[in-house]
Design a protein around this motif. Structure first.
Motif, PDB file in Angstrom:
ATOM      1  N   SER B 196      34.185  54.243  31.843  1.00  0.00           N
ATOM      2  CA  SER B 196      35.251  54.551  32.783  1.00  0.00           C
ATOM      3  C   SER B 196      36.165  55.645  32.221  1.00  0.00           C
ATOM      4  O   SER B 196      36.478  55.655  31.038  1.00  0.00           O
ATOM      5  N   PRO B 197      36.585  56.592  33.069  1.00  0.00           N
ATOM      6  CA  PRO B 197      37.453  57.675  32.584  1.00  0.00           C
ATOM      7  C   PRO B 197      38.799  57.179  32.061  1.00  0.00           C
ATOM      8  O   PRO B 197      39.481  57.904  31.341  1.00  0.00           O
ATOM      9  N   VAL B 198      39.191  55.958  32.429  1.00  0.00           N
ATOM     10  CA  VAL B 198      40.487  55.475  31.929  1.00  0.00           C
ATOM     11  C   VAL B 198      40.297  54.335  30.928  1.00  0.00           C
ATOM     12  O   VAL B 198      41.232  53.614  30.609  1.00  0.00           O
ATOM     13  N   TYR B 199      39.067  54.193  30.428  1.00  0.00           N
ATOM     14  CA  TYR B 199      38.774  53.114  29.479  1.00  0.00           C
ATOM     15  C   TYR B 199      39.734  53.187  28.288  1.00  0.00           C
ATOM     16  O   TYR B 199      39.821  54.224  27.619  1.00  0.00           O
ATOM     17  N   GLN B 200      40.457  52.093  28.074  1.00  0.00           N
ATOM     18  CA  GLN B 200      41.434  51.989  26.981  1.00  0.00           C
ATOM     19  C   GLN B 200      42.542  53.044  27.047  1.00  0.00           C
ATOM     20  O   GLN B 200      43.143  53.388  26.044  1.00  0.00           O
ATOM     21  N   LYS B 201      42.775  53.558  28.248  1.00  0.00           N
ATOM     22  CA  LYS B 201      43.924  54.438  28.451  1.00  0.00           C
ATOM     23  C   LYS B 201      44.849  53.736  29.439  1.00  0.00           C
ATOM     24  O   LYS B 201      44.379  53.028  30.318  1.00  0.00           O
ATOM     25  N   GLY B 202      46.114  54.002  29.323  1.00  0.00           N
ATOM     26  CA  GLY B 202      47.066  53.376  30.230  1.00  0.00           C
ATOM     27  C   GLY B 202      47.081  51.873  30.026  1.00  0.00           C
ATOM     28  O   GLY B 202      46.655  51.373  28.993  1.00  0.00           O
ATOM     29  N   GLN B 203      47.592  51.152  30.995  1.00  0.00           N
ATOM     30  CA  GLN B 203      47.599  49.698  30.874  1.00  0.00           C
ATOM     31  C   GLN B 203      47.388  49.040  32.218  1.00  0.00           C
ATOM     32  O   GLN B 203      47.612  49.646  33.262  1.00  0.00           O
ATOM     33  N   TYR B 204      46.925  47.796  32.165  1.00  0.00           N
ATOM     34  CA  TYR B 204      46.689  47.106  33.434  1.00  0.00           C
ATOM     35  C   TYR B 204      47.069  45.638  33.355  1.00  0.00           C
ATOM     36  O   TYR B 204      47.195  45.068  32.269  1.00  0.00           O
ATOM     37  N   TRP B 205      47.262  45.087  34.521  1.00  0.00           N
ATOM     38  CA  TRP B 205      47.604  43.678  34.653  1.00  0.00           C
ATOM     39  C   TRP B 205      46.587  43.064  35.619  1.00  0.00           C
ATOM     40  O   TRP B 205      46.399  43.583  36.721  1.00  0.00           O
ATOM     41  N   ILE B 206      45.915  42.025  35.157  1.00  0.00           N
ATOM     42  CA  ILE B 206      44.956  41.356  36.043  1.00  0.00           C
ATOM     43  C   ILE B 206      45.733  40.425  36.957  1.00  0.00           C
ATOM     44  O   ILE B 206      46.441  39.529  36.489  1.00  0.00           O
ATOM     45  N   VAL B 207      45.634  40.670  38.255  1.00  0.00           N
ATOM     46  CA  VAL B 207      46.331  39.805  39.201  1.00  0.00           C
ATOM     47  C   VAL B 207      45.697  38.416  39.099  1.00  0.00           C
ATOM     48  O   VAL B 207      44.484  38.289  39.245  1.00  0.00           O
ATOM     49  N   PRO B 208      46.513  37.386  38.806  1.00  0.00           N
ATOM     50  CA  PRO B 208      45.929  36.057  38.614  1.00  0.00           C
ATOM     51  C   PRO B 208      45.098  35.621  39.824  1.00  0.00           C
ATOM     52  O   PRO B 208      45.518  35.821  40.965  1.00  0.00           O
ATOM     53  N   GLN B 209      43.949  35.071  39.527  1.00  0.00           N
ATOM     54  CA  GLN B 209      42.998  34.710  40.580  1.00  0.00           C
ATOM     55  C   GLN B 209      43.613  33.805  41.658  1.00  0.00           C
ATOM     56  O   GLN B 209      43.246  33.889  42.823  1.00  0.00           O
ATOM     57  N   GLN B 210      44.582  32.945  41.267  1.00  0.00           N
ATOM     58  CA  GLN B 210      45.145  32.018  42.262  1.00  0.00           C
ATOM     59  C   GLN B 210      46.100  32.708  43.232  1.00  0.00           C
ATOM     60  O   GLN B 210      46.545  32.124  44.201  1.00  0.00           O
ATOM     61  N   GLU B 211      46.402  33.985  42.966  1.00  0.00           N
ATOM     62  CA  GLU B 211      47.341  34.714  43.822  1.00  0.00           C
ATOM     63  C   GLU B 211      46.684  35.286  45.075  1.00  0.00           C
ATOM     64  O   GLU B 211      47.361  35.768  45.972  1.00  0.00           O
ATOM     65  N   TYR B 212      45.372  35.316  45.107  1.00  0.00           N
ATOM     66  CA  TYR B 212      44.706  35.863  46.301  1.00  0.00           C
ATOM     67  C   TYR B 212      43.392  35.134  46.561  1.00  0.00           C
ATOM     68  O   TYR B 212      42.818  34.547  45.646  1.00  0.00           O
ATOM     69  N   ALA B 213      42.972  35.168  47.810  1.00  0.00           N
ATOM     70  CA  ALA B 213      41.708  34.527  48.177  1.00  0.00           C
ATOM     71  C   ALA B 213      40.572  35.228  47.441  1.00  0.00           C
ATOM     72  O   ALA B 213      40.565  36.450  47.363  1.00  0.00           O
ATOM     73  N   PRO B 214      39.634  34.459  46.880  1.00  0.00           N
ATOM     74  CA  PRO B 214      38.577  35.089  46.076  1.00  0.00           C
ATOM     75  C   PRO B 214      37.811  36.152  46.859  1.00  0.00           C
ATOM     76  O   PRO B 214      37.548  35.997  48.048  1.00  0.00           O
ATOM     77  N   ILE B 215      37.489  37.246  46.171  1.00  0.00           N
ATOM     78  CA  ILE B 215      36.694  38.307  46.803  1.00  0.00           C
ATOM     79  C   ILE B 215      35.238  37.968  46.552  1.00  0.00           C
ATOM     80  O   ILE B 215      34.632  38.393  45.571  1.00  0.00           O
ATOM     81  N   LYS B 216      34.701  37.160  47.434  1.00  0.00           N
ATOM     82  CA  LYS B 216      33.311  36.751  47.252  1.00  0.00           C
ATOM     83  C   LYS B 216      32.396  37.834  47.788  1.00  0.00           C
ATOM     84  O   LYS B 216      32.522  38.235  48.939  1.00  0.00           O
ATOM     85  N   GLN B 217      31.506  38.292  46.955  1.00  0.00           N
ATOM     86  CA  GLN B 217      30.553  39.309  47.390  1.00  0.00           C
ATOM     87  C   GLN B 217      29.205  38.644  47.636  1.00  0.00           C
ATOM     88  O   GLN B 217      28.623  38.061  46.735  1.00  0.00           O
ATOM     89  N   GLY B 218      28.753  38.729  48.879  1.00  0.00           N
ATOM     90  CA  GLY B 218      27.543  38.018  49.272  1.00  0.00           C
ATOM     91  C   GLY B 218      26.327  38.919  49.353  1.00  0.00           C
ATOM     92  O   GLY B 218      26.432  40.113  49.628  1.00  0.00           O
ATOM     93  N   ALA B 219      25.159  38.309  49.085  1.00  0.00           N
ATOM     94  CA  ALA B 219      23.908  39.063  49.169  1.00  0.00           C
ATOM     95  C   ALA B 219      22.853  38.236  49.883  1.00  0.00           C
ATOM     96  O   ALA B 219      22.918  37.004  49.871  1.00  0.00           O
ATOM     97  N   LEU B 220      21.925  38.916  50.520  1.00  0.00           N
ATOM     98  CA  LEU B 220      20.800  38.204  51.110  1.00  0.00           C
ATOM     99  C   LEU B 220      19.584  39.122  51.237  1.00  0.00           C
ATOM    100  O   LEU B 220      19.683  40.336  51.095  1.00  0.00           O
ATOM    101  N   ILE B 221      18.444  38.467  51.488  1.00  0.00           N
ATOM    102  CA  ILE B 221      17.216  39.222  51.723  1.00  0.00           C
ATOM    103  C   ILE B 221      17.156  39.562  53.208  1.00  0.00           C
ATOM    104  O   ILE B 221      17.552  38.757  54.057  1.00  0.00           O
ATOM    105  N   LEU B 222      16.727  40.761  53.525  1.00  0.00           N
ATOM    106  CA  LEU B 222      16.606  41.171  54.924  1.00  0.00           C
ATOM    107  C   LEU B 222      15.165  40.945  55.408  1.00  0.00           C
ATOM    108  O   LEU B 222      14.244  40.881  54.598  1.00  0.00           O
ATOM    109  N   LYS B 223      15.031  40.850  56.712  1.00  0.00           N
ATOM    110  CA  LYS B 223      13.711  40.584  57.311  1.00  0.00           C
ATOM    111  C   LYS B 223      12.620  41.488  56.742  1.00  0.00           C
ATOM    112  O   LYS B 223      11.501  41.057  56.472  1.00  0.00           O
ATOM    113  N   ARG B 224      12.983  42.736  56.525  1.00  0.00           N
ATOM    114  CA  ARG B 224      12.005  43.691  56.050  1.00  0.00           C
ATOM    115  C   ARG B 224      11.459  43.347  54.668  1.00  0.00           C
ATOM    116  O   ARG B 224      10.329  43.669  54.325  1.00  0.00           O
ATOM    117  N   GLY B 225      12.276  42.662  53.862  1.00  0.00           N
ATOM    118  CA  GLY B 225      11.867  42.355  52.501  1.00  0.00           C
ATOM    119  C   GLY B 225      11.336  40.947  52.345  1.00  0.00           C
ATOM    120  O   GLY B 225      11.108  40.482  51.226  1.00  0.00           O
TER     121      GLY B 225
END
Lengths: 231, 255
Positions: B196-225
């Motif tokens: 990452s271009p900002v790897y170990q540069k600047g600073q960040y704060w991880i927003v605590p997981q309980q502060e927002y609804a989980p960002i669930k990323q879903g996957a599935l197989i499509l008919k073609r596959g």
């Protein structure tokens, strides 16, 4: 918000797009005219370099242009520093001004090329004759060049306007999708498609399609009408 | 003589190709842009171990969805949320039984300028910055959660005018990484990646997981596959500890 065929559509991006396109066209005609004139009368081989530079936005992916502009125009970049020198306090990225600057680069060939071709077709003999009659530079420009290059100006203006309206990549990279400031129609359509609001996307897309078709018909109409006179 | 030789070579080559085709297949998978780096790593490991190959097509989830709906040749779909992968089931294009949540995204507040690590809420409250980059809440789940977080803390109205929207979380990150926005809500995965271009540069704060609804990323197989061995193998592989390790190393959690 207005309702078209029972679908709520926000017109704000449309007005913004027209505004950006109008500014871009005006600025490009002002800058493009002397540039095109200079290029049209240029004899040296460095003309090739200039022509290639002007045509660059035609072949560069807009994302490349947008990416470079994003870096060049950033608030700590040279361009902004330079403008600060003149008391400029704003920021170019994420603002309407920034979009206009980007569009000027992006649509440059669409203004300069038709103008240059029109100027090239103005016979040097006429200008020389006028000069012997003691017509000054401005006089020669307004009474000979301008009337003979009407078609070039009309084509340049319409194409520049239309091309700016259809801009996407540069606006996407530079704009930040701020409502009323940088959210142009193409971005709005993209968002509607992204959020599965296909009805809105359809209406805006159809409007763009019809608009583009009309503009192109206008350009070809101009070409036909003035075709005999110049070039 | 020469002809027979050529024929033999040809037959041999075809034979090798043929057996390769039978054993190893290729899967073409549509993947949400935020997961690009991670899935490429997983794919590399997968090909090494199974001999199957995977090709990835990256893009904003909504665009990928629109392409799938219009007949794009994808065998599987990894979205940035749950809604759009599941929508392919409604459309009769996705296979419901194959659906699973493959990763959970984490939001971080990043800045090269402001002390977001120590006083994230204070920085947002004072709002001294010109621009705050987020992913477009209309289209990107990361943006939507970031916006909801700001609203829940009563900070939204104070920064509303300063928001600049990236089309995706990658785009929002780009605004911050190029210095156009001094602060922004990005994905943790974009900060912990050593490339990452900002790897170990600047600073960040991880927003605590309980502060927002989980960002669930879903996957599935499509008919073609449906009958593609490589897709099945890949969907199994991505749930193995080795794959999960890669996913976690990029700042995602898994359910």
């Amino acid at each position: 918000m207005v309702e078209i065929f029972g679908v709520e559509v926000s017109l704000e991006p449309i007005w913004l797009t027209l505004e950006v396109a109008a500014w871009t066209t005006t600025i490009l005609l002002v800058i493009g005219t002397p540039l095109a004139w200079w290029m049209a009368r240029m004899q040296s081989s460095s003309k090739i370099v200039l022509e290639a530079l002007v045509a660059l936005p035609l072949v560069l992916p807009p994302t490349v242009l947008g990416f470079y502009l994003l870096i060049i125009l950033n608030p700590n970049g040279y361009v902004t520093e330079f403008l600060r020198f003149f008391g400029y306090e704003g920021q170019l990225t994420f603002t309407k001004q920034g979009l206009i600057v980007g569009s000027v680069f992006y649509s440059l060939p669409f203004a300069v090329q038709p103008l240059m071709h029109a100027f090239e077709a103005v016979p040097q003999k006429l200008l020389d004759a006028a000069a012997t009659l003691r017509a000054g530079i401005l006089d020669r420009f307004f009474s000979i060049v301008l009337p003979l290059s009407q078609r070039g100006f009309l084509v340049a203006a319409t194409l520049t306007f239309a091309h700016t309206v259809g801009e996407f990549g540069v606006v996407l990279m530079l704009g930040g999708n701020v409502p009323g400031e940088t959210r142009m129609v193409s971005i709005d359509i993209f968002d509607h498609v992204e959020s599965l609001e296909y009805d809105q996307a359809h209406i805006l897309s159809a409007m763009m399609l019809i608009f583009s078709l009309l503009v192109l018909m206008l350009v070809y109409g101009i070409n036909r009408r003035f075709g005999v006179k110049v070039g | 003589m020469r002809k027979t030789f050529l024929a033999a070579v040809l037959a041999g080559t075809l034979g090798i190709f043929y057996s390769a085709l039978v054993m190893a297949e290729t899967a073409t998978i549509a993947v949400a842009a935020n997961f690009t780096k991670t899935i490429e790593k997983v794919g590399e490991q997968f090909s090494k171990e199974t001999g199957h190959s995977v090709k990835f097509s990256f893009g904003p989830t909504g665009k990928l969805y629109a392409q799938i709906k219009n007949g794009a040749p994808f065998d599987a779909f990894f979205g940035a949320d749950e809604r759009r992968p599941l929508k392919t089931v409604e459309d009769g294009l996705g296979i419901k039984q194959s659906y699973f949540v493959y990763a959970q995204g984490q939001i971080a507040l990043y800045s090269a300028q402001y002390p977001v690590k120590e006083q994230p809420l204070e920085v947002l409250k004072q709002a001294k910055f010109n621009h705050l980059a987020i992913a477009n809440p209309r289209t990107a789940p990361y943006g939507e959660r970031a916006q909801a977080f700001l609203k829940s803390k009563g900070l939204y109205d104070g920064v509303k005018k300063k928001l600049v929207n990236g089309e995706s979380i990658a785009h929002a990150f780009q605004y911050v990484a190029t210095g156009n926005a001094p602060i922004g809500f990005v994905a943790l995965s974009q900060l912990v990646d050593p490339q990452s271009p900002v790897y170990q540069k600047g600073q960040y704060w991880i927003v605590p997981q309980q502060e927002y609804a989980p960002i669930k990323q879903g996957a599935l197989i499509l008919k073609r596959g449906e009958n593609n061995a490589a897709v099945k193998a890949f969907m199994a592989f991505i749930k193995t500890p080795r794959a999960l390790e890669i996913i976690h190393s990029y700042g995602y959690s898994t359910p």
